[in-house]
Design a protein around this motif. Sequence first.
Motif, PDB file in Angstrom:
ATOM      1  N   SER A   1      23.575   3.167  37.839  1.00  0.00           N
ATOM      2  CA  SER A   1      24.441   3.113  39.020  1.00  0.00           C
ATOM      3  C   SER A   1      24.300   1.740  39.687  1.00  0.00           C
ATOM      4  O   SER A   1      23.277   1.069  39.536  1.00  0.00           O
ATOM      5  CB  SER A   1      24.079   4.234  40.000  1.00  0.00           C
ATOM      6  OG  SER A   1      22.735   4.109  40.437  1.00  0.00           O
ATOM      7  N   PRO A   2      25.343   1.309  40.409  1.00  0.00           N
ATOM      8  CA  PRO A   2      25.289  -0.022  41.037  1.00  0.00           C
ATOM      9  C   PRO A   2      24.080  -0.206  41.957  1.00  0.00           C
ATOM     10  O   PRO A   2      23.553  -1.320  42.079  1.00  0.00           O
ATOM     11  CB  PRO A   2      26.603  -0.073  41.838  1.00  0.00           C
ATOM     12  CG  PRO A   2      27.499   0.912  41.178  1.00  0.00           C
ATOM     13  CD  PRO A   2      26.627   1.998  40.644  1.00  0.00           C
ATOM     14  N   GLU A   3      23.646   0.896  42.565  1.00  0.00           N
ATOM     15  CA  GLU A   3      22.512   0.797  43.504  1.00  0.00           C
ATOM     16  C   GLU A   3      21.211   0.386  42.812  1.00  0.00           C
ATOM     17  O   GLU A   3      20.270  -0.064  43.470  1.00  0.00           O
ATOM     18  CB  GLU A   3      22.307   2.147  44.204  1.00  0.00           C
ATOM     19  CG  GLU A   3      23.404   2.516  45.190  1.00  0.00           C
ATOM     20  CD  GLU A   3      24.631   3.124  44.519  1.00  0.00           C
ATOM     21  OE1 GLU A   3      24.637   3.255  43.272  1.00  0.00           O
ATOM     22  OE2 GLU A   3      25.572   3.468  45.248  1.00  0.00           O
TER      23      GLU A   3
ATOM     24  N   LEU B   1      15.838   6.575  45.459  1.00  0.00           N
ATOM     25  CA  LEU B   1      16.106   6.642  44.021  1.00  0.00           C
ATOM     26  C   LEU B   1      17.608   6.805  43.807  1.00  0.00           C
ATOM     27  O   LEU B   1      18.315   7.297  44.688  1.00  0.00           O
ATOM     28  CB  LEU B   1      15.352   7.810  43.388  1.00  0.00           C
ATOM     29  CG  LEU B   1      13.833   7.808  43.515  1.00  0.00           C
ATOM     30  CD1 LEU B   1      13.248   9.061  42.865  1.00  0.00           C
ATOM     31  CD2 LEU B   1      13.217   6.556  42.891  1.00  0.00           C
ATOM     32  N   SER B   2      18.062   6.418  42.628  1.00  0.00           N
ATOM     33  CA  SER B   2      19.488   6.491  42.302  1.00  0.00           C
ATOM     34  C   SER B   2      19.638   6.621  40.789  1.00  0.00           C
ATOM     35  O   SER B   2      18.775   6.145  40.036  1.00  0.00           O
ATOM     36  CB  SER B   2      20.194   5.222  42.809  1.00  0.00           C
ATOM     37  OG  SER B   2      21.586   5.327  42.649  1.00  0.00           O
TER      38      SER B   2
ATOM     39  N   PRO C   1      20.349  13.570  47.296  1.00  0.00           N
ATOM     40  CA  PRO C   1      21.637  12.854  47.334  1.00  0.00           C
ATOM     41  C   PRO C   1      22.278  12.721  45.954  1.00  0.00           C
ATOM     42  O   PRO C   1      23.198  11.918  45.776  1.00  0.00           O
ATOM     43  CB  PRO C   1      21.257  11.487  47.920  1.00  0.00           C
ATOM     44  CG  PRO C   1      19.832  11.298  47.578  1.00  0.00           C
ATOM     45  CD  PRO C   1      19.207  12.666  47.510  1.00  0.00           C
ATOM     46  N   TYR C   2      21.787  13.471  44.962  1.00  0.00           N
ATOM     47  CA  TYR C   2      22.319  13.444  43.583  1.00  0.00           C
ATOM     48  C   TYR C   2      21.887  14.750  42.928  1.00  0.00           C
ATOM     49  O   TYR C   2      21.089  15.504  43.493  1.00  0.00           O
ATOM     50  CB  TYR C   2      21.771  12.236  42.799  1.00  0.00           C
ATOM     51  CG  TYR C   2      20.335  11.904  43.150  1.00  0.00           C
ATOM     52  CD1 TYR C   2      19.301  12.721  42.710  1.00  0.00           C
ATOM     53  CD2 TYR C   2      20.018  10.826  43.964  1.00  0.00           C
ATOM     54  CE1 TYR C   2      17.990  12.468  43.062  1.00  0.00           C
ATOM     55  CE2 TYR C   2      18.712  10.559  44.332  1.00  0.00           C
ATOM     56  CZ  TYR C   2      17.710  11.376  43.876  1.00  0.00           C
ATOM     57  OH  TYR C   2      16.412  11.142  44.240  1.00  0.00           O
ATOM     58  N   ALA C   3      22.431  15.007  41.730  1.00  0.00           N
ATOM     59  CA  ALA C   3      22.100  16.246  41.030  1.00  0.00           C
ATOM     60  C   ALA C   3      20.672  16.188  40.469  1.00  0.00           C
ATOM     61  O   ALA C   3      20.099  15.104  40.300  1.00  0.00           O
ATOM     62  CB  ALA C   3      23.085  16.464  39.883  1.00  0.00           C
ATOM     63  N   TYR C   4      20.124  17.361  40.161  1.00  0.00           N
ATOM     64  CA  TYR C   4      18.742  17.397  39.652  1.00  0.00           C
ATOM     65  C   TYR C   4      18.582  16.647  38.337  1.00  0.00           C
ATOM     66  O   TYR C   4      17.514  16.100  38.062  1.00  0.00           O
ATOM     67  CB  TYR C   4      18.277  18.849  39.492  1.00  0.00           C
ATOM     68  CG  TYR C   4      17.926  19.506  40.809  1.00  0.00           C
ATOM     69  CD1 TYR C   4      16.836  19.064  41.558  1.00  0.00           C
ATOM     70  CD2 TYR C   4      18.689  20.550  41.304  1.00  0.00           C
ATOM     71  CE1 TYR C   4      16.523  19.649  42.775  1.00  0.00           C
ATOM     72  CE2 TYR C   4      18.389  21.148  42.520  1.00  0.00           C
ATOM     73  CZ  TYR C   4      17.302  20.687  43.254  1.00  0.00           C
ATOM     74  OH  TYR C   4      16.991  21.259  44.468  1.00  0.00           O
ATOM     75  N   ASP C   5      19.644  16.622  37.528  1.00  0.00           N
ATOM     76  CA  ASP C   5      19.534  15.927  36.234  1.00  0.00           C
ATOM     77  C   ASP C   5      20.043  14.484  36.296  1.00  0.00           C
ATOM     78  O   ASP C   5      20.142  13.819  35.269  1.00  0.00           O
ATOM     79  CB  ASP C   5      20.289  16.702  35.147  1.00  0.00           C
ATOM     80  CG  ASP C   5      21.790  16.793  35.416  1.00  0.00           C
ATOM     81  OD1 ASP C   5      22.239  16.312  36.481  1.00  0.00           O
ATOM     82  OD2 ASP C   5      22.503  17.353  34.564  1.00  0.00           O
ATOM     83  N   ALA C   6      20.349  14.008  37.491  1.00  0.00           N
ATOM     84  CA  ALA C   6      20.997  12.692  37.622  1.00  0.00           C
ATOM     85  C   ALA C   6      20.071  11.528  37.281  1.00  0.00           C
ATOM     86  O   ALA C   6      20.557  10.441  36.975  1.00  0.00           O
ATOM     87  CB  ALA C   6      21.537  12.511  39.039  1.00  0.00           C
ATOM     88  N   LEU C   7      18.765  11.746  37.365  1.00  0.00           N
ATOM     89  CA  LEU C   7      17.834  10.637  37.103  1.00  0.00           C
ATOM     90  C   LEU C   7      17.352  10.607  35.659  1.00  0.00           C
ATOM     91  O   LEU C   7      16.543   9.765  35.292  1.00  0.00           O
ATOM     92  CB  LEU C   7      16.637  10.704  38.057  1.00  0.00           C
ATOM     93  CG  LEU C   7      16.979  10.691  39.555  1.00  0.00           C
ATOM     94  CD1 LEU C   7      15.698  10.596  40.375  1.00  0.00           C
ATOM     95  CD2 LEU C   7      17.920   9.554  39.915  1.00  0.00           C
ATOM     96  N   GLU C   8      17.857  11.537  34.832  1.00  0.00           N
ATOM     97  CA  GLU C   8      17.486  11.510  33.412  1.00  0.00           C
ATOM     98  C   GLU C   8      18.068  10.268  32.760  1.00  0.00           C
ATOM     99  O   GLU C   8      19.155   9.829  33.146  1.00  0.00           O
ATOM    100  CB  GLU C   8      18.002  12.775  32.722  1.00  0.00           C
ATOM    101  CG  GLU C   8      17.234  14.007  33.165  1.00  0.00           C
ATOM    102  CD  GLU C   8      17.556  15.231  32.318  1.00  0.00           C
ATOM    103  OE1 GLU C   8      18.580  15.203  31.587  1.00  0.00           O
ATOM    104  OE2 GLU C   8      16.803  16.207  32.380  1.00  0.00           O
ATOM    105  N   PRO C   9      17.418   9.692  31.749  1.00  0.00           N
ATOM    106  CA  PRO C   9      16.177  10.168  31.139  1.00  0.00           C
ATOM    107  C   PRO C   9      14.901   9.672  31.817  1.00  0.00           C
ATOM    108  O   PRO C   9      13.809   9.930  31.329  1.00  0.00           O
ATOM    109  CB  PRO C   9      16.268   9.575  29.733  1.00  0.00           C
ATOM    110  CG  PRO C   9      16.952   8.255  29.950  1.00  0.00           C
ATOM    111  CD  PRO C   9      17.949   8.497  31.057  1.00  0.00           C
ATOM    112  N   VAL C  10      15.018   8.998  32.958  1.00  0.00           N
ATOM    113  CA  VAL C  10      13.819   8.418  33.584  1.00  0.00           C
ATOM    114  C   VAL C  10      12.958   9.524  34.190  1.00  0.00           C
ATOM    115  O   VAL C  10      11.729   9.536  34.027  1.00  0.00           O
ATOM    116  CB  VAL C  10      14.221   7.376  34.646  1.00  0.00           C
ATOM    117  CG1 VAL C  10      12.992   6.837  35.365  1.00  0.00           C
ATOM    118  CG2 VAL C  10      15.010   6.244  33.992  1.00  0.00           C
TER     119      VAL C  10
END
Length: 223
Positions: free
Chosen positions: A90-92, A85-86, A12-21
């Motif tokens: 992000s607000p979530e 995950l988000s 539901p998001y891009a592959y790099d969207a959770l960086e830097p975590v």
Amino acid sequence: MSSATYTLPPLPYAYDALEPVISSQIMTLHHQKHHQTYITNLNAALAAHQTATAANDIPALISLQQKIKFNGGGHINHSLFWRNLSPPGSPETELKNAPELAAAITERWGSVDVFVEKFKQTLLGIQGSGWGWLIVKSGAGGNGDAQAKRLEIVSTKDQDPPASDGNGEVVPIFGIDMWEHAYYLQYLNNKAGYVSEIWKVINWKVAQDRLLGGIEKEVTFKL
Ligand SMILES: [Fe+2]
């Protein structure tokens, strides 16, 4: 009749969207390779199970049970994990935006900080590969109220999903993958670092939706 086949659900998001975590490299491999392999192997096991059923091949059916459990669990667990995950910031990822879940956690553990600390201890206590989960159990009985819901922190081994033990119903609120493939390329042996950082990408909105309405709206499988 052909057996059901499953396909890889998109993130539901891009592959790099959770960086830097969580790095783009981990997310790409984890989704495209690891999750896909569970699905491929699940579909193969289900097809073999159908053939064995038609042939009354009981030994084959028995030997397929573990493959279905392992790969089916892998598909279920990862499908739930991606959605809970988000992207950081992000607000979530703000628990204040999931007030009913926050209240339930505070009522159960006294404070969110205590809950997070207990969850971390559970994650770090997993030996080998497994998952940590916040679940809600309902209808477990034993306390005079069959409808009572109770939040619990549990771990599951390997790819076992957070399914009911037959005593009441279980709904997974969110899960955290503690297989090395989930963090090792980035955190190396610093498992505690992964366990601390992951809280920045928990999707509390999805978690609250599961608490209030179950998982049926999100996924096609049942637990
Ligand atoms: Fe995984």
